[in-house]
Write a protein that holds these residues in place. Structure first.
Motif, mmCIF file in Angstrom:
data_model
loop_
_atom_site.group_PDB
_atom_site.id
_atom_site.type_symbol
_atom_site.label_atom_id
_atom_site.label_comp_id
_atom_site.label_asym_id
_atom_site.label_seq_id
_atom_site.Cartn_x
_atom_site.Cartn_y
_atom_site.Cartn_z
ATOM 1 N N MET A 149 42.757 3.691 29.655
ATOM 2 C CA MET A 149 41.702 2.682 29.590
ATOM 3 C C MET A 149 40.851 2.865 28.343
ATOM 4 O O MET A 149 40.763 3.970 27.791
ATOM 5 C CB MET A 149 40.812 2.742 30.838
ATOM 6 N N THR A 150 40.278 1.772 27.905
ATOM 7 C CA THR A 150 39.276 1.778 26.844
ATOM 8 C C THR A 150 37.918 1.585 27.507
ATOM 9 O O THR A 150 37.720 0.626 28.251
ATOM 10 C CB THR A 150 39.537 0.665 25.823
ATOM 11 N N LYS A 151 36.998 2.496 27.235
ATOM 12 C CA LYS A 151 35.664 2.441 27.831
ATOM 13 C C LYS A 151 34.663 1.939 26.787
ATOM 14 O O LYS A 151 34.793 2.245 25.601
ATOM 15 C CB LYS A 151 35.231 3.818 28.329
ATOM 16 N N TYR A 152 33.667 1.203 27.247
ATOM 17 C CA TYR A 152 32.587 0.778 26.363
ATOM 18 C C TYR A 152 31.308 0.683 27.178
ATOM 19 O O TYR A 152 31.346 0.483 28.402
ATOM 20 C CB TYR A 152 32.905 -0.558 25.677
ATOM 21 N N ALA A 167 39.346 1.484 16.434
ATOM 22 C CA ALA A 167 38.241 1.532 15.486
ATOM 23 C C ALA A 167 37.518 0.181 15.528
ATOM 24 O O ALA A 167 37.766 -0.636 16.415
ATOM 25 C CB ALA A 167 38.769 1.836 14.091
ATOM 26 N N ALA A 168 36.628 -0.054 14.577
ATOM 27 C CA ALA A 168 35.906 -1.328 14.536
ATOM 28 C C ALA A 168 36.876 -2.471 14.264
ATOM 29 O O ALA A 168 37.765 -2.361 13.403
ATOM 30 C CB ALA A 168 34.824 -1.282 13.459
ATOM 31 N N MET A 169 36.729 -3.546 14.997
ATOM 32 C CA MET A 169 37.593 -4.715 14.819
ATOM 33 C C MET A 169 36.889 -5.943 15.376
ATOM 34 O O MET A 169 35.935 -5.831 16.146
ATOM 35 C CB MET A 169 38.929 -4.523 15.531
#
Length: 303
Positions: A149-152, A167-169
């Motif tokens: 998973m990607t957490k934010y 990264a930033a996108m």
């Protein structure tokens, strides 16, 4: 902007203190939900949490009906039913009776900022301290490995030990994403989990991702969410996936290749973590310099 409160109708006469909860789960569909991760989780929670509608949104102001027409049932010689869309805020209880809120429904096509203002009003009015959301995103990963998973979050402290994959996108916006952005600006805690779903299963039900989403919410919030039935559903999905892959050697070969890539990536990450740990145990340049100075003073007899 027109008054955001005109979008909301409270369905209960009780005081806000009796309707509120510490945690609100936001599930507004949106651009993508690989593996139907969010949909499976929401259906499961509504089926097991004794939901009560606290408030509803005026959906007629928010949806483009001609862009995504609701389904109707035609029975021989008459129209029998209409699946009218709804965007509701539910109050549910977990297995221990702890209340939580669930905002669920189709993502509005119009008036995003006004909807976000209305959601922030509900957060304040009902004493919400943490907003959580989760959905699936397609990734080149095999279904035979743990769901990643990607957490934010609006505050990095909410997701300690997080290892970013991206990264930033720039990505296409969604109402849920905008909710996270605006809550962060208002200093409200919010966390999101984007579950990594095998891209070849993106259009299918993938229960493992829904189970992982539930586990992530439990780990974050401390809620005791029911997962046994969801896990059983995931087992059925795995069996069907295995059957289809066994019947298609080309897909089986592709999955095997992804397994090798995934294992190599994990091994590389572990080596990198081990190296970082070893490096952290080494003395710094300042410490080495101080020890050298101390050694030279001892050797020369200087005070």
């Amino acid at each position: 902007m027109r008054d955001p409160l005109e979008l909301i109708r409270f369905e209960q006469d009780a005081h806000a203190s009796e309707l509120g909860a510490r945690t609100m789960i936001v599930a507004l569909g949106g651009l993508i939900d690989a593996g139907n991760t969010q949909r499976l989780l929401v259906q499961h929670l509504l089926a097991h949490g004794d939901p009560v509608v606290v408030a509803s949104f005026d959906i007629d102001q928010l949806l483009d009906y001609r862009g995504r027409r609701p389904m109707m049932t035609f029975d021989r010689d008459h129209f029998a039913s209409y699946d009218d869309p709804s965007l509701n805020l539910y109050r549910l209880g977990d297995d221990e009776g702890t209340p939580y809120l669930l905002l669920a429904g189709p993502e509005p096509d119009y008036q995003w900022e006004r909807v976000v203002e209305a959601i922030q009003f509900l957060v304040r009015r009902l004493g919400v301290q943490l907003v959580v959301s989760t959905h699936g995103i397609p990734m080149a990963v095999p279904h035979t490995r743990p769901v990643g998973m990607t957490k934010y979050a609006t505050d990095p402290a909410l997701i300690p030990d997080n290892t970013p994959v991206f990264a930033a996108m720039q990505v296409p916006g969604s109402l849920e994403s905008l909710v996270h952005l605006r809550l962060g600006e208002a200093e409200v805690d919010a966390v999101g989990f984007a579950l990594h779903v095998p891209h070849y299963l993106a259009a299918m039900d993938f229960g493992d991702a829904a189970v992982a989403a539930a586990d992530a919410i439990v780990g974050l919030t401390g809620l005791s969410l029911p997962v046994s039935d969801l896990a059983m559903q995931a087992e059925v999905h795995r069996a069907e996936i295995a059957r289809q892959i066994e019947a298609n050697p080309e897909i089986a070969e592709a999955v095997s290749g992804m397994e090798q890539q995934y294992d190599a990536f994990v091994e590389g990450q572990q080596r990198q973590s081990l190296l970082a740990t070893e490096m952290s145990e080494l003395p710094s340049a300042e410490e080495i310099g101080a020890e050298l100075e101390e050694f030279l003073r001892a050797e020369t007899g200087e005070e």
